[in-house]
Design an enzyme around this catalytic site. Structure first.
Site, PDB file in Angstrom:
ATOM      1  N   LYS A   1      49.628  42.297  49.208  1.00 45.55           N
ATOM      2  CA  LYS A   1      49.006  42.691  47.940  1.00 45.55           C
ATOM      3  C   LYS A   1      47.822  41.759  47.742  1.00 45.55           C
ATOM      4  O   LYS A   1      47.959  40.644  47.256  1.00 45.55           O
ATOM      5  CB  LYS A   1      50.001  42.558  46.785  1.00 45.55           C
ATOM      6  CG  LYS A   1      49.714  43.474  45.575  1.00 45.55           C
ATOM      7  CD  LYS A   1      48.351  43.290  44.931  1.00 45.55           C
ATOM      8  CE  LYS A   1      48.284  42.033  44.082  1.00 45.55           C
ATOM      9  NZ  LYS A   1      46.954  41.902  43.373  1.00 45.55           N
TER      10      LYS A   1
ATOM     11  N   SER B   1      47.163  30.622  40.707  1.00 48.72           N
ATOM     12  CA  SER B   1      47.240  29.617  39.654  1.00 48.72           C
ATOM     13  C   SER B   1      48.674  29.120  39.483  1.00 48.72           C
ATOM     14  O   SER B   1      49.637  29.818  39.828  1.00 48.72           O
ATOM     15  CB  SER B   1      46.733  30.187  38.335  1.00 48.72           C
ATOM     16  OG  SER B   1      47.644  31.163  37.838  1.00 48.72           O
TER      17      SER B   1
ATOM     18  N   GLU C   1      42.175  23.027  35.362  1.00 50.64           N
ATOM     19  CA  GLU C   1      41.589  23.472  36.623  1.00 50.64           C
ATOM     20  C   GLU C   1      40.455  24.438  36.277  1.00 50.64           C
ATOM     21  O   GLU C   1      40.693  25.595  35.923  1.00 50.64           O
ATOM     22  CB  GLU C   1      42.622  24.166  37.512  1.00 50.64           C
ATOM     23  CG  GLU C   1      42.039  24.556  38.866  1.00 50.64           C
ATOM     24  CD  GLU C   1      42.999  25.345  39.728  1.00 50.64           C
ATOM     25  OE1 GLU C   1      42.830  25.323  40.965  1.00 50.64           O
ATOM     26  OE2 GLU C   1      43.913  25.995  39.192  1.00 50.64           O
TER      27      GLU C   1
ATOM     28  N   PHE D   1      41.625  35.829  45.111  1.00 50.66           N
ATOM     29  CA  PHE D   1      40.288  36.370  45.360  1.00 50.66           C
ATOM     30  C   PHE D   1      39.389  35.429  46.141  1.00 50.66           C
ATOM     31  O   PHE D   1      38.421  35.865  46.761  1.00 50.66           O
ATOM     32  CB  PHE D   1      39.607  36.727  44.030  1.00 50.66           C
ATOM     33  CG  PHE D   1      39.168  35.529  43.209  1.00 50.66           C
ATOM     34  CD1 PHE D   1      37.971  34.874  43.478  1.00 50.66           C
ATOM     35  CD2 PHE D   1      39.955  35.058  42.169  1.00 50.66           C
ATOM     36  CE1 PHE D   1      37.569  33.764  42.732  1.00 50.66           C
ATOM     37  CE2 PHE D   1      39.563  33.960  41.423  1.00 50.66           C
ATOM     38  CZ  PHE D   1      38.365  33.310  41.703  1.00 50.66           C
TER      39      PHE D   1
ATOM     40  N   CYS E   1      40.779  26.019  45.862  1.00 50.56           N
ATOM     41  CA  CYS E   1      41.871  25.167  45.402  1.00 50.56           C
ATOM     42  C   CYS E   1      41.770  23.770  46.009  1.00 50.56           C
ATOM     43  O   CYS E   1      42.426  22.847  45.546  1.00 50.56           O
ATOM     44  CB  CYS E   1      43.220  25.793  45.731  1.00 50.56           C
ATOM     45  SG  CYS E   1      43.604  25.876  47.490  1.00 50.56           S
TER      46      CYS E   1
ATOM     47  N   GLU F   1      42.762  42.277  43.566  1.00 48.55           N
ATOM     48  CA  GLU F   1      42.048  43.504  43.221  1.00 48.55           C
ATOM     49  C   GLU F   1      40.559  43.266  43.008  1.00 48.55           C
ATOM     50  O   GLU F   1      39.775  44.219  42.903  1.00 48.55           O
ATOM     51  CB  GLU F   1      42.649  44.127  41.963  1.00 48.55           C
ATOM     52  CG  GLU F   1      42.491  43.328  40.684  1.00 48.55           C
ATOM     53  CD  GLU F   1      43.536  42.223  40.510  1.00 48.55           C
ATOM     54  OE1 GLU F   1      43.655  41.703  39.387  1.00 48.55           O
ATOM     55  OE2 GLU F   1      44.229  41.883  41.496  1.00 48.55           O
TER      56      GLU F   1
END
Length: 494
Positions: free
Chosen positions: A173, A226, A379, A149, A281, A176
């Site tokens: 993909k 992740s 994290e 995202f 990240c 969402e």
């Protein structure tokens, strides 16, 4: 309410599962749209479309594929404002921040447009008497990308630009949580001349991901997210016989030596720690203050944090927006509530905007963080900057090298010898010297070490081209039939 559709075989297609996933407005806390999660059958339809389009797209000349990338680059550039606004509306980052994401995405399109030069093979004439040997790189077929995202425009471009220019077809993909930009990019690719079916989008969640992993016609998977999910996708994907690159989490350290310019280091720490609300990240999560740098550095960061303007993207003065969801905002705030022995210097929960209807949390600074604290080990992926104090360079290096993650790290110093030693010794995939967010330019490759990467090849750049192609070596001889004979020995080269 607006439905965000799939994109299959060159056109938008409504979902059929009836399973709706909400898309929130992080600035207001209200639902603004939804996706209908793709079924296994719908995901298979996207793969089938890509498989059908592959032979013709693979047969297209390198010049033709590069031409599509050139046109796509111009279309993305012409629609910068619309794309950035769409990213901002669903992610929550400021429009300026979304524009910066798009600029880095454009670099990847530009690199892909030059890929024909990098896809050249090698040729050895007369490797043996009358024998020539040459190597070529060929596409894999249908490949898929599963994207996060936090960069809904840039990270997909990391993947599909190189994949397409190499002659593959692609199934995306997207997350969402902010999926709309994927459809806009799909339409721009169509306008650029990409054949129908060469690029497809399936909206959804775990069911779509598992369908891509299990589908026998998907040859390779790229993932960013992740570490636990990256590990699972890598293990399941390779078990299914696919090529996989899965980029995981991070805990990026910024080492500040006593000789560093404190003002510059503080500017860098604030920029890298709180940009995009820490949902990167490559964000700096830990400042490692060495020796006498600690007190003045913490004070300088504290002063700067107090000036950060937090608010919705609709506020032109806002520098930092909300987090992606209410659940994530509450999770990040929970680390502050359980800070333990650490010293909270600036508490983002106290920011006025944190009490509003959106998913806001002010910037937080936590000093003297123990290395066994969740503030250090986890994290957090939010606007929380931790400071760990050490006495020596050697202790700082050991701290970085013993961490589970190895995505990015940086050192701030005026000592060229120390900086060179650090880049030599540090166990990490991307290193910055007086650069807090060392994301490589598009003609290098992006990726970490240790639990930050599962797979052998990094993303985009030259390694991205390697990932989306495989090498074939051809040994060629055109003999005079009169010289033909049987020889059961091993082929001779001398």
């Amino acid at each position: 309410m607006r439905e965000i559709e799939h994109w299959i075989d060159g056109t938008a297609r409504a979902g059929t599962s009836g399973r709706q996933l909400p898309v929130w407005d992080p600035a207001t806390g209200e639902q603004q749209a939804y996706v209908v999660a793709a079924t296994t059958a719908e995901t298979a339809a996207a793969v089938a479309s890509a498989k059908k389009a592959f032979p013709a797209w693979r047969a297209a000349s390198l010049s033709r594929r590069a031409e599509v990338m050139f046109r796509f680059r111009e279309l993305v550039d012409a629609n910068r404002k619309e794309i950035a606004s769409l990213v901002s509306a669903e992610h929550g980052k400021t429009v300026a921040d979304a524009g910066g994401e798009l600029a880095r995405g454009l670099e990847n399109i530009e690199f892909a447009a030059g890929a024909p030069h990098l896809l050249k093979g090698g040729y050895s004439e007369q490797a043996s008497t009358g024998v020539d040997v040459y190597s070529i790189r060929q596409p894999l077929g249908v490949v898929a990308g599963i994207t996060p995202f936090n960069f809904p425009a840039m990270v997909p471009m990391w993947m599909f630009c190189n994949a397409l220019v190499c002659g593959n077809t692609f199934v995306l993909k997207p997350s969402e949580k902010d999926p709309s930009v994927s459809l806009l990019l799909a339409d721009l690719l169509r306008q650029a001349g990409l054949p129908d079916g060469a690029f497809n989008v399936v909206q959804g969640d775990r069911e779509a991901v598992e369908a891509l992993i299990e589908h026998p016609d998907v040859q390779a998977l790229s993932f960013v997210g992740s570490t636990p999910i990256a590990r699972t996708i890598y293990e399941n994907g390779t078990r299914a016989g696919k090529r996989v690159q899965a980029l995981g989490g991070a805990k990026n350290h910024m080492v500040v030596l006593p000789d560093a310019d404190i003002g510059s280091a503080a500017d860098a720490a604030v920029s890298a720690g709180y940009g995009s609300a820490g949902e990167r990240c490559m964000a700096v999560a830990v400042v490692v203050a060495v020796g006498a740098s600690a007190d003045p550095l913490v004070e300088a960061i504290k002063e700067r944090v107090g000036r950060i303007a937090v608010g919705p993207a609709s506020d032109p003065s806002a520098e930092m927006g909300p987090l992606i969801s209410r659940e994530h905002r509450d999770k990040v705030a929970g680390y502050l509530a359980n800070a333990g022995a650490a010293e909270i210097v600036v508490d983002g929960r106290d920011a006025a905007v944190s009490d509003g209807p959106g998913f806001f949390l002010g910037a937080s600074l936590v000093d003297k963080v123990p290395t066994d604290s969740p503030l250090y080990t986890d994290e957090i992926f939010g606007p929380v900057l931790s400071v760990v104090r050490v006495d020596t360079y050697e202790q700082a290096l050991e701290l970085v090298n013993s961490n589970e993650y190895g995505n990015g790290t940086a050192i701030f110093t005026r000592d060229g010898g120390a900086a060179r030693q650090f880049q030599y010794d540090v166990v990490c995939g991307m290193v910055g010297v007086n650069v807090p967010v060392p994301v490589p330019v598009a003609y290098y490759s992006f990726g970490g070490w240790k639990s930050s990467l599962f797979g052998d090849l990094h993303m985009y750049g030259p390694e991205g081209l390697q990932f989306y192609t495989r090498s074939k070596v051809v040994t060629s001889r055109w003999p005079d039939p009169a010289t033909s004979e049987i020889d059961l020995g091993f082929p001779k080269v001398r």
